[in-house]
Design a protein around this motif. Sequence first.
Motif, PDB file in Angstrom:
ATOM      1  N   GLY A  74      32.638  37.788  50.845  1.00 38.67           N
ATOM      2  CA  GLY A  74      32.921  36.390  51.142  1.00 38.67           C
ATOM      3  C   GLY A  74      32.299  35.404  50.171  1.00 38.67           C
ATOM      4  N   ILE A  75      31.675  35.891  49.107  1.00 44.56           N
ATOM      5  CA  ILE A  75      31.061  35.032  48.086  1.00 44.56           C
ATOM      6  C   ILE A  75      31.837  35.235  46.790  1.00 44.56           C
ATOM      7  CG2 ILE A  75      28.976  34.554  46.748  1.00 44.56           C
ATOM      8  CD1 ILE A  75      27.366  35.639  49.153  1.00 44.56           C
ATOM      9  N   PRO A  76      32.626  34.269  46.349  1.00 45.31           N
ATOM     10  CA  PRO A  76      33.489  34.460  45.168  1.00 45.31           C
ATOM     11  C   PRO A  76      32.678  34.553  43.882  1.00 45.31           C
ATOM     12  CG  PRO A  76      33.600  32.184  45.931  1.00 45.31           C
ATOM     13  CD  PRO A  76      32.765  32.920  46.933  1.00 45.31           C
ATOM     14  N   LEU A  77      32.728  35.698  43.218  1.00 49.35           N
ATOM     15  CA  LEU A  77      31.886  35.932  42.054  1.00 49.35           C
ATOM     16  C   LEU A  77      32.381  35.233  40.790  1.00 49.35           C
ATOM     17  CD1 LEU A  77      30.834  39.663  42.554  1.00 49.35           C
ATOM     18  CD2 LEU A  77      29.744  37.560  43.346  1.00 49.35           C
TER      19      LEU A  77
ATOM     20  N   TYR B  35      27.588  45.254  39.925  1.00 47.37           N
ATOM     21  CA  TYR B  35      28.061  43.871  40.023  1.00 47.37           C
ATOM     22  C   TYR B  35      29.434  43.715  39.364  1.00 47.37           C
ATOM     23  CZ  TYR B  35      27.654  38.760  40.163  1.00 47.37           C
ATOM     24  OH  TYR B  35      27.855  37.424  40.422  1.00 47.37           O
ATOM     25  N   ILE B  36      29.584  44.314  38.196  1.00 44.48           N
ATOM     26  CA  ILE B  36      30.876  44.280  37.499  1.00 44.48           C
ATOM     27  C   ILE B  36      31.968  44.878  38.383  1.00 44.48           C
ATOM     28  CG2 ILE B  36      32.166  45.324  35.581  1.00 44.48           C
ATOM     29  CD1 ILE B  36      29.554  45.069  33.911  1.00 44.48           C
ATOM     30  N   THR B  37      31.661  46.017  38.996  1.00 39.50           N
ATOM     31  CA  THR B  37      32.654  46.714  39.812  1.00 39.50           C
ATOM     32  C   THR B  37      32.943  45.968  41.106  1.00 39.50           C
ATOM     33  OG1 THR B  37      31.814  48.780  38.865  1.00 39.50           O
ATOM     34  CG2 THR B  37      33.270  48.962  40.769  1.00 39.50           C
ATOM     35  N   ALA B  38      31.906  45.368  41.705  1.00 35.29           N
ATOM     36  CA  ALA B  38      32.131  44.551  42.901  1.00 35.29           C
ATOM     37  C   ALA B  38      33.034  43.369  42.571  1.00 35.29           C
ATOM     38  CB  ALA B  38      30.800  44.071  43.468  1.00 35.29           C
TER      39      ALA B  38
ATOM     40  N   GLN C 298      36.909  42.336  43.910  1.00 35.31           N
ATOM     41  CA  GLN C 298      37.308  41.007  44.397  1.00 35.31           C
ATOM     42  C   GLN C 298      38.475  40.431  43.594  1.00 35.31           C
ATOM     43  OE1 GLN C 298      34.308  37.975  44.523  1.00 35.31           O
ATOM     44  NE2 GLN C 298      33.032  39.026  46.026  1.00 35.31           N
ATOM     45  N   GLY C 299      38.858  41.124  42.504  1.00 35.33           N
ATOM     46  CA  GLY C 299      39.895  40.596  41.624  1.00 35.33           C
ATOM     47  C   GLY C 299      39.353  39.683  40.544  1.00 35.33           C
TER      48      GLY C 299
ATOM     49  N   LYS D 129      34.868  36.612  33.637  1.00 34.15           N
ATOM     50  CA  LYS D 129      34.692  35.462  34.530  1.00 34.15           C
ATOM     51  C   LYS D 129      33.345  35.498  35.256  1.00 34.15           C
ATOM     52  CE  LYS D 129      38.933  33.714  34.083  1.00 34.15           C
ATOM     53  NZ  LYS D 129      39.526  34.710  33.188  1.00 34.15           N
ATOM     54  N   LEU D 130      32.621  36.601  35.165  1.00 33.33           N
ATOM     55  CA  LEU D 130      31.352  36.731  35.886  1.00 33.33           C
ATOM     56  C   LEU D 130      30.282  35.878  35.214  1.00 33.33           C
ATOM     57  CD1 LEU D 130      31.297  40.586  36.508  1.00 33.33           C
ATOM     58  CD2 LEU D 130      31.826  38.796  38.188  1.00 33.33           C
TER      59      LEU D 130
END
Length: 525
Positions: free
Chosen positions: A122-125, A145-148, A152-153, A158-159
């Motif tokens: 629920g937290i848009p990365l 983190y990259i995979t999470a 999320q798409g 964009k991270l």
Amino acid sequence: MSEIKKTTSEIEIPISISPDDVIPSKESPTLPGEFPYTRGVYPNMYRGRYWTMRQYAGFGTATESNKRYKYLLEQGQTGLSVAFDLATQIGYDSDHPMANGEVGRTGVAIDSLEDMETLFDGIPLDKVSTSMTINSTAVILLALYITAGKRQGVSQDKLMGTIQNDILKEFIARGTYIYPPTPSMRIITDIFDYAKENLPRFNTISISGYHIREAGSTAAQEVAFTLSNGIAYVEAAIKAGLDVNEFAPRLSFFFASHSNLFEEVAKFRLARKFWANIMRNRFKATNQKAMLLRFHTQTGGSTLTAQQPENNIIRTTIQALAAVLGGTQSLHTNSFDEALGLPTEKSAEIALRTQQVLAYENGVADTADPLAGSYYMEYLSKELEIKIQKLLDEIEEKNGSVACIESGYFRDEIARSAYTYQKDIEKENIVVVGINRFQTTSPRIPDILKVDPNLEKEQVEKLTALKARRDNSKVTELLQKLKDTAPSNRNIVPDVIKAVENYATVGEIANALRDVWGEYNEKHI
């Protein structure tokens, strides 16, 4: 009372200071955003945007920490900062005997991709910047983190965020290392190389003076030892074939802010000046962004007292003010109850409100570098600069940071400073309100956050279930592939990402690398 006043770095403070006490600089006066960035890395500083309010948080399981993150974001926090438990930091899964009693205690327990997805549910990365305080297992947590994000798409480019990834300070001051220095540095340069192509908005290291200061160093030692580590990382990256103008813009720093307001401001200003000159003159950087020392600040945890804990709100406010006056890019304000336990929701809210009051109510962010030109600030800066340069020269004479770690130089110097500071408190040369002066006989203990001991059992059960349902033969194959890559000159990051995508755990990946590189054992001299 002694008439002689000194800063933590043993700079004597005159009763008053005149222009004659300040030797004019040979350099032309500069504006914020101009080399060597003493006055700030950006021309308009906080007039363009405030520093990122990034409260450090994490406890229990990913579910509990996710709730705290959402609460802080709802209260106006502008970035996340993840605290991991000790087992995660040193590469043990929650079901390992070494993790017994430690799961979720000093931060959140993260064993697998399943936990990382829960942590950011629920937290848009692509909208939230995340800092992760992780070092020896940084490559694994970055892969998670990259995979999470991918789940999320959100693509890698964009991270936004930072991994601490500063292993040298672990050898110096904190101790959560796994592998010896050489392979540890190899992991870091692999991350630099991978991020250059794939993570353009991510800071790939946060070179940390915070833990050096918290271990007992002076302000001058904090800057000198931290910048020395920064030099070692840049040298390692260049040796690995990386272009300083490409990787250096993604370097960031992390400093403590302690209670001597003016010394701390001088420290931050000088850190920028030293780094800009190091990058331009020593490493021949031509990209302006490669010369900028951008830094996160955390107020001083070691300055907080269990006695009269509400006084810590005042200490934290002054320390946060120093960070803002010194031009920080992001800030964590400690909660007043942290000398007693993990922050409660209420104390965390007060800590965040402290930053918001500084930002919005008192004008300290209205102009860049508001203390510039103060006779006292310039005097302190001149004296502190001499001390920092002397320490940097000593480290160079001893062949740099890695050699100083191996010889015990850093450890001994910090221990000496910590001892001197403690003796000064005991002699009342330094007054700590509520400790050696103005004590109360009936201290009030506030409510303390206690981690439910059942959470450890739940975490272990979740991990057991995950290991039972995943493709274990695939995991074994990928771990072996990682072992094959580790002694080669191939980048390990893609192999780690592939392993976490298939639910290999933090402990399993760390152990695969332990099998190749072994563990580091500190030599006591």
